[in-house]
Write a protein that holds these residues in place. Structure first.
Motif, PDB file in Angstrom:
ATOM      1  N   ALA A  80       0.834  -1.205   0.000  1.00 41.57           N
ATOM      2  CA  ALA A  80       0.000   0.000   0.000  1.00 41.57           C
ATOM      3  C   ALA A  80       0.869   1.256   0.000  1.00 41.57           C
ATOM      4  O   ALA A  80       0.592   2.221  -0.735  1.00 41.57           O
ATOM      5  N   TYR A 128       3.825   1.449  -1.196  1.00 37.09           N
ATOM      6  CA  TYR A 128       4.367   1.498  -2.559  1.00 37.09           C
ATOM      7  C   TYR A 128       3.333   2.103  -3.514  1.00 37.09           C
ATOM      8  O   TYR A 128       3.667   2.951  -4.359  1.00 37.09           O
ATOM      9  N   GLY A 129       2.067   1.714  -3.358  1.00 38.54           N
ATOM     10  CA  GLY A 129       0.999   2.238  -4.218  1.00 38.54           C
ATOM     11  C   GLY A 129       0.845   3.753  -4.056  1.00 38.54           C
ATOM     12  O   GLY A 129       0.698   4.476  -5.048  1.00 38.54           O
ATOM     13  N   VAL A 130       0.901   4.228  -2.809  1.00 33.06           N
ATOM     14  CA  VAL A 130       0.766   5.664  -2.563  1.00 33.06           C
ATOM     15  C   VAL A 130       1.943   6.417  -3.202  1.00 33.06           C
ATOM     16  O   VAL A 130       1.767   7.462  -3.837  1.00 33.06           O
ATOM     17  N   LEU A 167       3.683   5.442  -5.763  1.00 32.99           N
ATOM     18  CA  LEU A 167       3.449   5.406  -7.217  1.00 32.99           C
ATOM     19  C   LEU A 167       2.493   6.531  -7.622  1.00 32.99           C
ATOM     20  O   LEU A 167       2.712   7.233  -8.604  1.00 32.99           O
TER      21      LEU A 167
END
Lengths: 147, 120, 339
Positions: free
Chosen positions: A135, A137-139, A141
């Motif tokens: 998560a 990492y997603g933020v 990105l």
């Protein structure tokens, strides 16, 4: 006593035999490698049967998880693990063993708080940290528009 | 045939590293598993794990770093598709099959089998 | 009347006896070097029970029953039970012994509980506070493993310093009989912590406690190791035993000629793959209540010091990063009443 805790810790270290790494590391390499080779074989079989690359990979994981769960139930996984160490810990089969073994063991404390809750004792942290990392990492990105 | 050799070597190597951690550090198996998954997410995120998967196939996907890689891959795809919401949905969606399989098989095996004394 | 000769040591002037004792063990222990000395060997370590905790309780009960049978006593003649085990809140003892209807002192001294309970029972007997008392402890590999480590089916490796929890129980009946083995003295151990944190190296954590207790007793009684046929520690295992000898060497005390350890006696360390040796309350209990007491009765051993050693941590303290305190209680056994 004229020996300090630090001195005693040194004494204890000297008196304690170390792990025989010349045995354990090759064993981990061998068994871990073989489990991955089996994974590759399954993957190829599934792809030959017409599955897509991603599907075959997923079904391979499921197959390995099932096999490890069964071996755990039959009291065999820990016997292999005694020899293989990290060779049976690091592959996805080790994750499966980590789910099944506490669930089975703590069944005697009931189906909800025993089996149900203890099932996650070992696997829970793996999921918690894996998902949180993903998560984050997603933020990152999203914020830096890296997708 | 070479793909089997690469799977064996890379998978074996990842496990051997785990054994080194067990033998020479105070890390417990649970911590090593957590470290592997997080390492997989990070390596996947910075784009280093993808080439390893291309090279070694199951040798890279079967170890738990592969699980972390799967999470990062899922997040990347989902963020591209849904924006910030993807950060919340991508990881679990990609890992759904593995986690569900482990929980369901774990539950069934625990129901069916009896704990045994491993000392005898 | 017992006579206190120092802060730590009490001599039992009326020399109470161990009337009878019994040791019951599991399959692995029954395959070890002491097999023929045990009263009962349970090849099925569940003892027909559904949970490991119940199995251990039943084992402890059977040790008491067997000891009563050997002493030709009924349970109604026993005035006090001193019992303990390793499980949280000592459930093996309280559940195993609840049907006896005997006054009960539940004790916790980790693996040192056998000499703790035997010492207390002997003190009561020496001062005329009981005619017959029972000291009993137990441990079970499966219940201990579940509580302290990981599920039994979890795949993992044990480091070479780790010890194997003995599945076994030992019970000793203490009273006045005028027959050996006599309990002549006790030294009550102090809590000693030398900062060992490795849960897989209990021997190292407990050795300083054994060192302290043995040294104290020898000083208090003004005796030397050569005055005893055997100085027996509970479950230091290989690593802890080596460290104990080393520690005493710093005090110019040479124990090497007379020292043995129950954890090393009960298994064939190499062939049975138990790494550093046996551990658990049942380790000292089953070895003492069979082989050792028998040898004193037979007159093969005359003066014996038994020092059971315990590691006083819990899973909580361990996870919070605390070091492991040790304790060791000493009981002095003899085949003569002394002067």
């Amino acid at each position: 006593m004229n020996i300090t805790p630090n001195e005693y810790n040194e004494m204890a270290k000297k008196a304690s035999p170390g792990t025989k790494s010349y045995k354990t590391i090759p064993a981990a390499f061998l068994v871990g490698g073989l489990i991955c080779t089996l994974g590759q074989l399954l993957n190829n079989v599934y792809m030959d049967a017409g599955m897509s690359k991603d599907t075959a990979s997923t079904v391979t994981s499921i197959t390995l998880i099932f096999a490890a769960a069964l071996l755990t139930g039959l009291n065999l996984y820990n016997k292999i693990a005694k020899f293989a160490g990290a060779g049976t810990l690091v592959p996805i089969t080790g994750f499966s063993n980590g789910v099944v073994s506490p669930a089975l063991e703590f069944k005697s404390e009931g189906y909800v708080l025993g089996l149900g809750a203890k099932l996650f004792v070992i696997a829970g942290p793996v999921i918690v940290y894996g998902i949180t990392a993903s998560a984050v990492y997603g933020v990152i990105l999203y914020l830096f528009k890296l997708y | 045939m070479m793909e089997y050799l690469y799977a064996f070597l890379v998978g074996g190597l990842l496990c051997a590293i785990g054994q080194v951690l067990i033998d020479y550090t105070k890390l417990t198996p649970a911590r090593i598993l957590v470290a592997y998954v997080v390492a997989g997410v990070i390596l996947g995120g910075i784009g280093l794990y993808e080439p390893l998967v291309e090279f070694a196939g199951a040798g890279a996907t079967v170890p738990l770093t592969g699980f972390g890689y799967l999470l990062s891959k899922g997040v990347k795809e989902a963020v591209a598709e849904k924006g910030l919401l993807g950060a919340m949905t991508g990881g679990l969606t990609a890992a759904a099959a593995g986690i569900t399989a482990a929980v369901v098989f774990g539950f069934l095996v625990a129901l069916i089998f009896k704990p045994k004394d491993k000392s005898v | 009347m017992s006579q206190r000769i120092s802060k730590d040591t009490i001599l039992l002037t009326n020399a109470p006896s161990i009337l009878a004792s019994a040791a019951v063990v599991g399959k692995k222990e029954g395959e070890g070097p002491l097999a023929r000395h045990f009263d009962i060997i349970y090849d099925d370590t569940t003892l027909g029970e559904e949970t490991w905790e119940k199995s251990e309780s039943k084992m402890q009960k059977s040790a008491v029953e067997k000891a009563l049978e050997k002493a030709n006593l009924s349970s109604s003649e026993i005035q006090l039970l001193f019992a303990g085990d390793l499980l949280n809140q000592c459930i093996s003892s309280s559940y195993g012994l609840r049907d006896f209807d005997i006054p009960f002192y539940g004790l916790y001294g980790a693996c040192s509980t056998m000499t703790e309970s035997l010492g207390l029972a002997s003190l009561f007997a020496d001062n005329g506070l009981l005619d017959y008392g029972v000291a009993v402890t137990s441990s079970h590999f499966c219940s201990a493993e579940r509580q302290f480590r990981l599920p039994l089916e979890y795949g993992g490796q044990r480091p070479p310093t780790s010890q194997w929890t003995v599945t076994g129980s030992g019970a000793a009946i203490v009273g006045q009989s005028g027959k050996p083995p006599y309990v002549r003295g006790v030294t009550i151990g102090k809590i000693i912590d030398m900062g060992i944190k490795d849960i897989n190296n209990m021997g190292a954590a407990m050795a300083p406690a054994a060192h302290n207790t043995i040294k104290t007793f020898l000083q208090d009684t003004n005796t030397r190791p050569e005055d005893y046929d055997l100085i027996l520690t509970g479950d230091l295992g290989k690593v802890g035993s080596d460290l104990l000898i080393d520690l005493l060497k710093h005090d110019q005390i040479d124990l090497s000629g007379v020292h043995q350890d129950c954890g090393k006696l009960i298994y064939d360390l190499e062939a049975q793959d138990v790494h550093a040796g046996g551990s658990g309350c049942g380790c000292c209990a089953s070895v003492l209540c069979s082989y050792i007491l028998k040898r004193i009765q037979e007159g093969v051993l005359h003066n014996v010091l038994v020092i059971a050693t315990g590691a006083l941590m819990s899973t909580t303290s361990f996870q919070q990063g605390e070091s492991i305190p040790g304790i060791a209680h000493l009981v002095y056994l003899s085949d003569s009443k002394g002067s």
